[in-house]
Motif scaffolding. Sequence first.
Motif, PDB file in Angstrom:
ATOM      1  N   VAL A 294       0.848  -1.187   0.000  1.00 33.91           N
ATOM      2  CA  VAL A 294       0.000   0.000   0.000  1.00 33.91           C
ATOM      3  C   VAL A 294       0.884   1.237   0.000  1.00 33.91           C
ATOM      4  CG1 VAL A 294      -1.785   1.266   1.244  1.00 33.91           C
ATOM      5  CG2 VAL A 294      -1.836  -1.229   1.200  1.00 33.91           C
ATOM      6  N   GLU A 295       2.018   1.176   0.740  1.00 32.53           N
ATOM      7  CA  GLU A 295       2.923   2.313   0.839  1.00 32.53           C
ATOM      8  C   GLU A 295       3.803   2.499  -0.407  1.00 32.53           C
ATOM      9  OE1 GLU A 295       2.367   0.657   5.062  1.00 32.53           O
ATOM     10  OE2 GLU A 295       2.594  -0.120   3.018  1.00 32.53           O
ATOM     11  N   ALA A 296       3.875   1.499  -1.245  1.00 36.03           N
ATOM     12  CA  ALA A 296       4.642   1.567  -2.494  1.00 36.03           C
ATOM     13  C   ALA A 296       3.770   0.953  -3.578  1.00 36.03           C
ATOM     14  CB  ALA A 296       5.958   0.810  -2.366  1.00 36.03           C
ATOM     15  N   ALA A 363       8.818   4.849   8.932  1.00 37.32           N
ATOM     16  CA  ALA A 363       8.785   3.964   7.768  1.00 37.32           C
ATOM     17  C   ALA A 363       9.641   4.488   6.630  1.00 37.32           C
ATOM     18  CB  ALA A 363       7.345   3.775   7.297  1.00 37.32           C
ATOM     19  N   VAL A 364       9.650   5.802   6.416  1.00 42.48           N
ATOM     20  CA  VAL A 364      10.435   6.402   5.332  1.00 42.48           C
ATOM     21  C   VAL A 364      11.572   7.197   5.952  1.00 42.48           C
ATOM     22  CG1 VAL A 364      10.393   7.886   3.300  1.00 42.48           C
ATOM     23  CG2 VAL A 364       8.366   6.523   3.885  1.00 42.48           C
ATOM     24  N   ARG A 365      12.783   6.701   5.773  1.00 43.28           N
ATOM     25  CA  ARG A 365      13.964   7.334   6.362  1.00 43.28           C
ATOM     26  C   ARG A 365      14.983   7.597   5.265  1.00 43.28           C
ATOM     27  NH1 ARG A 365      13.001   2.970   9.923  1.00 43.28           N
ATOM     28  NH2 ARG A 365      14.972   1.913   9.469  1.00 43.28           N
ATOM     29  N   THR A 371      10.134  -1.599   4.396  1.00 46.14           N
ATOM     30  CA  THR A 371       8.899  -2.336   4.135  1.00 46.14           C
ATOM     31  C   THR A 371       8.486  -3.285   5.245  1.00 46.14           C
ATOM     32  OG1 THR A 371      10.022  -4.186   3.054  1.00 46.14           O
ATOM     33  CG2 THR A 371       9.426  -2.276   1.666  1.00 46.14           C
ATOM     34  N   GLY A 372       9.440  -3.727   6.073  1.00 46.54           N
ATOM     35  CA  GLY A 372       9.124  -4.772   7.040  1.00 46.54           C
ATOM     36  C   GLY A 372       9.217  -6.160   6.452  1.00 46.54           C
ATOM     37  N   ASP A 373       9.473  -6.273   5.148  1.00 45.44           N
ATOM     38  CA  ASP A 373       9.688  -7.566   4.507  1.00 45.44           C
ATOM     39  C   ASP A 373      11.173  -7.917   4.542  1.00 45.44           C
ATOM     40  OD1 ASP A 373       7.041  -8.041   3.777  1.00 45.44           O
ATOM     41  OD2 ASP A 373       7.250  -6.908   1.916  1.00 45.44           O
TER      42      ASP A 373
END
Length: 488
Positions: A294-296, A363-365, A371-373
């Motif tokens: 969803v974020e990408a 989450a975005v750095r 992603t957590g994946d």
Amino acid sequence: MAGRSTSELLQWAAAAHARRTAIDGPQGTMTFAELGDRVARVAAGLRALGLKPGDRVLDLQPNRNTSIELDLATSWAGLVRVHLNYRLHERDWERIAEDSGAVALVYDGSFAARTEALRSGLPHVSIGDGPGVSYESLVDSPAMPYDVRDLVSLNYTSGTTGNPKGVRREHGNRMASMAAMGAVLGDVKPDAAYLHAGPITHTSGLFIMPALKRGMRQIVLPSFDVDAVVEAVRERGATHTALVPTMVARLLQAGVDSLGLDMLAYAGAPMPGEHIRAAHERLTPNLVQYYGLVEAIPPVTVLDAEDHRLGLTSRPELLASAGRSTGHVEVAIHEAVDGIGEVILRGPAIMSGYWSGDAGARAVRDGWLHTGDLGRLSEDGYLYLVDRKNDMIITGGYNVYPREVEDALASAPGVGQVAVIGVPDADWGQRIVAFYTGSAERGELDAFARRELASYKKPKEYRRLETFPLNSTGKIDKKSLREHGGEL
């Protein structure tokens, strides 16, 4: 020239493909010119309700012609569309409404009874029979010029905390995704038609804009149904579609053969190798897999039809891959150990942040989405997803966060401790298994879950234990549960 925004693309497509059929769905057919005109009128009708540019509008409907129409109309009016998955529980809808600060609701009349609380504080528009302003009355408004704003939609995900987080999607994100979808769609013939067989609020909606640009007819099914999919391909001329692996399994189990699609894409969960081989042999040799979040916005990576052919012949390891970057998103591995680390992404399809809270900053750095994946990259650029950093379960193409299920079940009468895991399942990708202590009977717990949870979040199995295995810190040892495949 298709423009820089979704609204500019629609205006271009309405002129370039004016007489061609744009939508063929439950509410009839319409040409590209008719679609462009209706979108401009619905946009004006929404603004006439008192909505201002930037206002958030909830959209609750199953697959309909109006699903595509409203997606485009909110953008045209400078409004922000907030998708509500119709399979969620009413409390989920209310949480999303509150978090997004939504000021209006457009809903399918069939949900009238379930939306009474949601409608009570919002102006509401009914598609079909239902309380509120009639959707079709919006079409009586004079067409308005489009009013493009950067933010086009909020798409909610459970993320890593179990609470819904609104992902900010801007016109640039959608246009970047549309451009990259060329790698998924492949060559498109003049009579090509995209089939929306899965939820438009989910993966299928990603194809609205690419299909518009290419002048494809979009066939809309109210919901996934094996016979309806076959009929859409063989009788109505569908040439392209995207499904979650569970849907592909349903087609195979029903004995479907020789569909001859120009593209069958799958995404949302891993697909077992035997299903890939069977789909290649029986459904179409033109299989494509894509990966994203969803974020990408997908496609971040693509495993194309040639990759599948190689995987089924000389390079079987490719069938375990998520493919290679399409070029519009950089893919890297962060803090790798033995080649395996967190997958991080950078590029124009990446969200600008979450709607609320500080999770986006985590989450975005430095421009990279974490992603957590967990995964690894091969020397020739193929991404292999190894595991997830968190405990997210992917079942039937939907993400389910165990803590939400555990919290719900823990409130049931006669339940002590609860632990929820996902175990491999050839049909669903993963099936949800709930372990619990206490006196509750499994049937009672299942009935409770049906009342409290969305259907796809409900466990498929319940196993009562005397005690849980514990790790060295005294916490429930989910790793032990998984290692035994849930069997203790």
